[in-house]
Design a protein around this motif. Structure first.
Motif, PDB file in Angstrom:
ATOM      1  N   MET A 136     -31.961   4.411  45.392  1.00  0.00           N
ATOM      2  CA  MET A 136     -31.793   4.565  46.831  1.00  0.00           C
ATOM      3  C   MET A 136     -33.086   5.038  47.507  1.00  0.00           C
ATOM      4  SD  MET A 136     -27.922   5.916  46.545  1.00  0.00           S
ATOM      5  CE  MET A 136     -27.283   5.578  48.153  1.00  0.00           C
ATOM      6  N   MET A 176     -21.460  -0.548  58.008  1.00  0.00           N
ATOM      7  CA  MET A 176     -21.064   0.814  58.358  1.00  0.00           C
ATOM      8  C   MET A 176     -20.224   0.824  59.632  1.00  0.00           C
ATOM      9  SD  MET A 176     -21.116   3.840  57.300  1.00  0.00           S
ATOM     10  CE  MET A 176     -20.337   5.255  58.007  1.00  0.00           C
ATOM     11  N   ASN A 202     -26.199  -2.275  61.580  1.00  0.00           N
ATOM     12  CA  ASN A 202     -25.555  -1.944  60.304  1.00  0.00           C
ATOM     13  C   ASN A 202     -24.074  -2.326  60.387  1.00  0.00           C
ATOM     14  OD1 ASN A 202     -24.558  -0.889  57.937  1.00  0.00           O
ATOM     15  ND2 ASN A 202     -25.587   1.082  58.141  1.00  0.00           N
ATOM     16  N   ARG A 225     -22.376  -2.208  46.860  1.00  0.00           N
ATOM     17  CA  ARG A 225     -22.238  -2.636  48.252  1.00  0.00           C
ATOM     18  C   ARG A 225     -21.477  -3.952  48.316  1.00  0.00           C
ATOM     19  NH1 ARG A 225     -28.534  -1.316  49.369  1.00  0.00           N
ATOM     20  NH2 ARG A 225     -28.317   0.924  49.054  1.00  0.00           N
ATOM     21  N   GLY A 232     -21.993  10.961  56.601  1.00  0.00           N
ATOM     22  CA  GLY A 232     -22.886   9.897  56.187  1.00  0.00           C
ATOM     23  C   GLY A 232     -22.595   9.498  54.759  1.00  0.00           C
ATOM     24  N   GLY A 234     -34.471   0.308  52.562  1.00  0.00           N
ATOM     25  CA  GLY A 234     -33.120   0.876  52.588  1.00  0.00           C
ATOM     26  C   GLY A 234     -33.131   2.341  52.976  1.00  0.00           C
ATOM     27  N   GLY A 293     -24.068   6.621  51.427  1.00  0.00           N
ATOM     28  CA  GLY A 293     -24.952   5.591  50.906  1.00  0.00           C
ATOM     29  C   GLY A 293     -24.398   5.106  49.582  1.00  0.00           C
ATOM     30  N   THR A 322     -25.197   5.416  63.271  1.00  0.00           N
ATOM     31  CA  THR A 322     -25.707   4.364  62.408  1.00  0.00           C
ATOM     32  C   THR A 322     -26.518   3.390  63.240  1.00  0.00           C
ATOM     33  OG1 THR A 322     -25.126   2.809  60.648  1.00  0.00           O
ATOM     34  CG2 THR A 322     -23.694   2.830  62.597  1.00  0.00           C
ATOM     35  N   ARG A 347     -33.756   2.801  56.630  1.00  0.00           N
ATOM     36  CA  ARG A 347     -32.594   2.472  57.459  1.00  0.00           C
ATOM     37  C   ARG A 347     -31.522   3.557  57.401  1.00  0.00           C
ATOM     38  NH1 ARG A 347     -31.759  -2.087  59.603  1.00  0.00           N
ATOM     39  NH2 ARG A 347     -29.504  -2.004  59.268  1.00  0.00           N
ATOM     40  N   ALA A 348     -31.497   4.333  56.307  1.00  0.00           N
ATOM     41  CA  ALA A 348     -30.404   5.285  56.091  1.00  0.00           C
ATOM     42  C   ALA A 348     -30.759   6.721  56.436  1.00  0.00           C
ATOM     43  CB  ALA A 348     -29.947   5.211  54.634  1.00  0.00           C
ATOM     44  N   ASP A 349     -32.020   7.047  56.530  1.00  0.00           N
ATOM     45  CA  ASP A 349     -32.424   8.440  56.663  1.00  0.00           C
ATOM     46  C   ASP A 349     -33.373   8.581  57.841  1.00  0.00           C
ATOM     47  OD1 ASP A 349     -33.798  11.059  56.023  1.00  0.00           O
ATOM     48  OD2 ASP A 349     -32.497  10.888  54.261  1.00  0.00           O
TER      49      ASP A 349
END
Length: 185
Positions: free
Chosen positions: A24, A135, A132, A99, A91, A30, A93, A128, A33-35
């Motif tokens: 991750m 999500m 996304n 996925r 949140g 990735g 991941g 988000t 985009r997530a953090d």
């Protein structure tokens, strides 16, 4: 363990951290985009910010386990827990190989069960990226409503991206019928 229909939320274990780091964190796009933090090269899970943390009044960090296989599927967190206003952010991941299996909705519902039932919160929120779709769909299937868009609030790998805010109130939440864990007695 907090159980969903297909996943369980359990305490993080030391053996989870290298997996999070490799699959991750080292996925630069990735991670971006997530953090909300910028990605930086990190040679260890600790340098990347992955460590075992005890639950606190402000944070509950979980590992996500697929119940059928017992495999580590990802991570989930309830953060920014505000006991006065009885609210928090959530949140999650998932590891790349987990996925697209529909587990995200189950993770969101399990986090809601923890937040509303165990912690007694009255509002949960998530943010988000506007693109996304996975999500957004997981949140909306779990009862979250879109409350607003923060225009160009995210910076992802060299471009500005809108963020969507979604919220769910305790009296809008519809718990799923999931059998409780067996008694250890």
């Amino acid at each position: 363990m907090i159980r969903g229909a297909r996943i369980g939320l359990r305490a993080r274990q030391e053996s989870d951290l290298p997996v999070f780091h490799e699959e991750m964190y080292n996925d630069v796009l990735g991670f971006s985009r997530a953090d909300g933090r910028p990605w930086r090269p990190a040679s260890t899970p600790e340098d990347a910010g992955y460590k075992l943390v005890e639950p606190s009044d402000e944070l509950a960090a979980f590992s996500v386990v697929e119940l059928a296989s017992g495999e580590l599927a990802g991570m989930a967190v309830l953060w920014g827990i505000d006991l006065h206003h009885r609210s928090a952010h959530l949140g999650l991941g998932l590891r790349p190989s987990f996925r697209g299996r529909g587990l995200g909705s189950d993770v969101v519902r399990a986090l809601c069960a923890y937040g509303f039932t165990v912690r007694g919160l009255r509002r949960l929120q998530l943010e988000t990226l506007a693109d996304n779709e996975a999500m957004l769909a997981a949140a909306e299937r779990s009862g979250f409503r879109r409350e607003g868009t923060l225009r160009r609030a995210g910076w992802v790998y060299g471009r500005e991206v809108d963020e969507v805010i979604l919220g769910l109130l305790h009296d809008e939440w519809e718990p799923q019928d999931v059998p409780p864990a067996a008694d250890p007695a």
